[in-house]
Enzyme design. Structure first.
Site, PDB file in Angstrom:
ATOM      1  N   ASP A 245      36.246  48.256 -21.890  1.00 44.66           N
ATOM      2  CA  ASP A 245      35.086  47.944 -22.724  1.00 44.66           C
ATOM      3  C   ASP A 245      34.617  49.222 -23.413  1.00 44.66           C
ATOM      4  OD1 ASP A 245      35.125  45.402 -21.667  1.00 44.66           O
ATOM      5  OD2 ASP A 245      33.785  45.915 -20.025  1.00 44.66           O
ATOM      6  N   LYS A 267      32.799  45.247 -27.744  1.00 48.51           N
ATOM      7  CA  LYS A 267      32.229  45.069 -29.081  1.00 48.51           C
ATOM      8  C   LYS A 267      31.851  46.433 -29.618  1.00 48.51           C
ATOM      9  CE  LYS A 267      30.325  40.540 -28.074  1.00 48.51           C
ATOM     10  NZ  LYS A 267      30.600  40.554 -26.635  1.00 48.51           N
ATOM     11  N   GLY A 298      32.520  49.344 -17.347  1.00 45.22           N
ATOM     12  CA  GLY A 298      31.471  50.329 -17.091  1.00 45.22           C
ATOM     13  C   GLY A 298      30.732  49.980 -15.801  1.00 45.22           C
ATOM     14  N   GLY A 299      30.232  50.987 -15.109  1.00 37.11           N
ATOM     15  CA  GLY A 299      29.441  50.756 -13.897  1.00 37.11           C
ATOM     16  C   GLY A 299      30.267  50.106 -12.817  1.00 37.11           C
ATOM     17  N   MET A 380      20.318  45.234 -19.589  1.00 38.94           N
ATOM     18  CA  MET A 380      20.416  44.574 -20.894  1.00 38.94           C
ATOM     19  C   MET A 380      19.053  44.140 -21.395  1.00 38.94           C
ATOM     20  SD  MET A 380      23.849  42.301 -20.289  1.00 38.94           S
ATOM     21  CE  MET A 380      23.421  41.681 -18.692  1.00 38.94           C
TER      22      MET A 380
HETATM   23  N1  SAH Z   1      28.722  46.627 -15.053  1.00 35.98           N
HETATM   24  C1  SAH Z   1      27.714  47.516 -15.601  1.00 35.98           C
HETATM   25  C2  SAH Z   1      26.674  46.760 -16.389  1.00 35.98           C
HETATM   26  C3  SAH Z   1      27.189  46.138 -17.660  1.00 35.98           C
HETATM   27  S1  SAH Z   1      25.958  45.234 -18.537  1.00 35.98           S
HETATM   28  C4  SAH Z   1      27.098  48.336 -14.466  1.00 35.98           C
HETATM   29  O1  SAH Z   1      27.334  48.012 -13.292  1.00 35.98           O
HETATM   30  O2  SAH Z   1      26.403  49.302 -14.751  1.00 35.98           O
HETATM   31  C5  SAH Z   1      25.457  46.404 -19.734  1.00 35.98           C
HETATM   32  C6  SAH Z   1      24.091  46.931 -19.390  1.00 35.98           C
HETATM   33  O3  SAH Z   1      24.207  47.847 -18.334  1.00 35.98           O
HETATM   34  C7  SAH Z   1      23.431  47.703 -20.496  1.00 35.98           C
HETATM   35  O4  SAH Z   1      22.742  46.825 -21.382  1.00 35.98           O
HETATM   36  C8  SAH Z   1      22.459  48.557 -19.739  1.00 35.98           C
HETATM   37  O5  SAH Z   1      21.332  47.837 -19.335  1.00 35.98           O
HETATM   38  C9  SAH Z   1      23.255  48.852 -18.493  1.00 35.98           C
HETATM   39  N2  SAH Z   1      23.985  50.134 -18.574  1.00 35.98           N
HETATM   40  C10 SAH Z   1      25.314  50.330 -18.619  1.00 35.98           C
HETATM   41  N3  SAH Z   1      25.583  51.634 -18.644  1.00 35.98           N
HETATM   42  C11 SAH Z   1      24.423  52.288 -18.616  1.00 35.98           C
HETATM   43  C12 SAH Z   1      24.042  53.654 -18.612  1.00 35.98           C
HETATM   44  N4  SAH Z   1      24.956  54.644 -18.632  1.00 35.98           N
HETATM   45  N5  SAH Z   1      22.723  53.949 -18.583  1.00 35.98           N
HETATM   46  C13 SAH Z   1      21.788  52.989 -18.534  1.00 35.98           C
HETATM   47  N6  SAH Z   1      22.102  51.693 -18.544  1.00 35.98           N
HETATM   48  C14 SAH Z   1      23.383  51.344 -18.584  1.00 35.98           C
END
Ligand code: SAH
Length: 463
Positions: A245, A267, A298-299, A380
């Site tokens: 992503d 996106k 991410g995350g 989000m």
């Molecule tokens: N799976 C990801 C979340 C994806 S949804 C996780 O566990 O972090 C995408 C949302 O995650 C974004 O709209 C924001 O709210 C949050 N997000 C992702 N990366 C971020 C970051 N580096 N700092 C703050 N918020 C983040």
């Protein structure tokens, strides 16, 4: 454009000469380096002051002559007198790469710190800025690498024709991966049985046939490359394809093998963005081709990562998968601000939620939780931040509850904001671009938000 002012290459010197002009300690040091190669090493100096007799080098105790550079691959000048000057001129005229010891400005090339496991070499260079640092790095790498590495590389090299005849591309790579990482192979190698072990392993691989693909759903963490798990790093190295992503840190995507295919499905402006159904179909198709797919998110993949849908699709197609957790954004935000999201007597829990599409009933529930001290982490929610805060207040949350926002958590350029739920509802928070976590709860007052931009007009209420 990159940052390197030099380009690391492995330069052929076989059958040529490496000429060292100088007869002292510096010349000896370069000679020690030069004799690691199969080139013939020649020392030229009218003052031979050091004992070179232990080294396989030719010592010419005479002034430098221009003809000395015929057939030379490299020249080192470790002489600060007229012979050194003559050698520099000759090297430049003959375009032989030149290294003037300890004078970086005059060098065409630098000598990196070398880890020698011939045929494997690892060179650590600081482009002349910090040779001491390069040597320390070398020492660490030396310690981490088996002394048998060179023998292992030779063993792999000796298998090339046989492997090519038996195993096609991807399967050949898997064979080599197992060959060079298997502890049993190394044991046999030390016993002198490396070749037969390599053959046995090859027979196994040939028998096994086409291996089925697999999908690894990997959490890449919030952005810093050192917040990736060791497992994520290892699997990225093994993946044939990396499907990622746009929120995935570039450093994590880079961590894969250089020849791994990389597919961006997020996106992003200027890119075709995939629908979830297309992503599901893509990972299923790649795995069916026998590929090892790193689905990098991410995350953490299980938190707002649509992993559920991908797992359903994989199950339906009968494809093996594994989930590798990652540091989710809220926890990176908590770390950035030293906020204990659970805290004795203050916050007995931590809720990860998204305000998008939340029903009044849910908001009512969260408002009660926040009122009882629990920490809410809203994902989000940036575009609907004011609206969500207002709805929480309408559902009974106190406008004085502390709020903290972290934009780009886990990144060096993160930005912090703090205020109250009331101020957020009043639209007082003007937040920078970028993904954000919105914390709501009393625990925020116990974090370190000193660097935060205040958006509450009223004084920040400490619980
Ligand atoms: N799976 C990801 C979340 C994806 S949804 C996780 O566990 O972090 C995408 C949302 O995650 C974004 O709209 C924001 O709210 C949050 N997000 C992702 N990366 C971020 C970051 N580096 N700092 C703050 N918020 C983040």
């Amino acid at each position: 454009m990159g940052d390197l002012t030099t380009f690391p290459v492995s330069y052929k010197v076989e059958g040529q000469r490496i000429v060292i002009v100088g007869g002292g300690e510096e010349a000896l040091n370069k000679a020690r380096l030069a004799i690691k190669t199969t080139a013939s090493v020649v020392i030229i100096s009218r003052h031979i002051e050091t004992d070179f007799s232990e080294l396989p080098v030719t010592v010419l105790a005479r002034p430098f002559e221009d003809g000395d550079l015929i057939g030379a691959a490299l020249v080192f000048v470790a002489d600060h007198g007229p012979d050194g000057d003559a050698a520099k001129r000759a090297a430049r005229a003959a375009r032989v790469p030149l290294n003037v010891v300890d004078v970086p400005e005059e060098c065409d090339f630098y000598t990196p710190a070398i880890i020698d496991r011939a045929p494997v070499t690892i060179a650590v260079s600081s482009e002349g800025d910090a040779p001491v640092l390069a040597r320390l790095i070398r020492a660490r790498i030396e310690a981490a690498l088996s002394p048998n590495l060179g023998a292992l590389a030779k063993l792999a090299g000796s298998m090339r024709e046989k492997v090519a005849a038996l195993l096609p591309g991807t399967r050949a790579r898997r064979y080599y991966e197992e060959l060079v990482t298997s502890p049993e192979v190394e044991v046999e190698l030390v016993r002198g049985q490396g070749a037969s072990k390599a053959d046995a392993l090859l027979a196994q691989h040939a028998e096994r046939g086409e291996s089925p693909g697999v999908v690894w759903l990997i959490g890449a963490g919030p952005g810093a490359e050192d917040l990736l798990t060791l497992r994520a790093q290892r699997l990225l190295q093994e993946a044939d394809v990396i499907v990622h992503d746009h929120l995935v840190p570039a450093a994590a995507v880079e961590m894969g093998r250089r020849d791994a295919e990389r597919i961006l499905v997020g996106k992003q402006k200027g890119h075709h963005s995939f629908t979830q159904a297309e992503i599901n179909a893509l990972i299923v198709r790649l795995a069916k081709q026998g590929k090892r797919v790193a689905r990098l998110k991410g995350g953490d993949p299980m938190i707002f990562g649509r992993a559920g849908e991908e797992i359903d699709a994989l199950n339906e197609a009968g494809i093996a998968y594994h989930v590798v957790p990652g540091v989710t954004a809220a926890l990176a935000a908590a770390a950035d601000t030293a906020t204990p999201v659970t805290l004795r007597k203050i916050s007995t829990g931590f809720v990860i939620a998204t305000a998008h599409g939340a029903e009044s009933e849910e908001l009512h529930h969260w408002a009660a939780l926040a009122g009882s001290g629990l920490t809410l982490a809203l994902y989000m929610g940036k575009s609907v931040a004011a609206e969500t805060a207002a709805r929480l207040i309408a559902e009974g949350a106190s406008p004085t509850i502390p709020v903290g926002v972290v934009v780009r958590a886990g990144h060096k350029d993160r930005v912090l904001y703090r205020g109250t739920l009331g101020a957020l509802a009043a639209g007082e928070a003007v937040l920078e671009d970028g993904p954000a976590i919105i914390f709501v709860g009393e625990a925020i007052a116990h974090g370190d938000w000193r660097d935060a931009i205040e958006f509450a007009r009223t004084e920040f209420k400490v619980a």
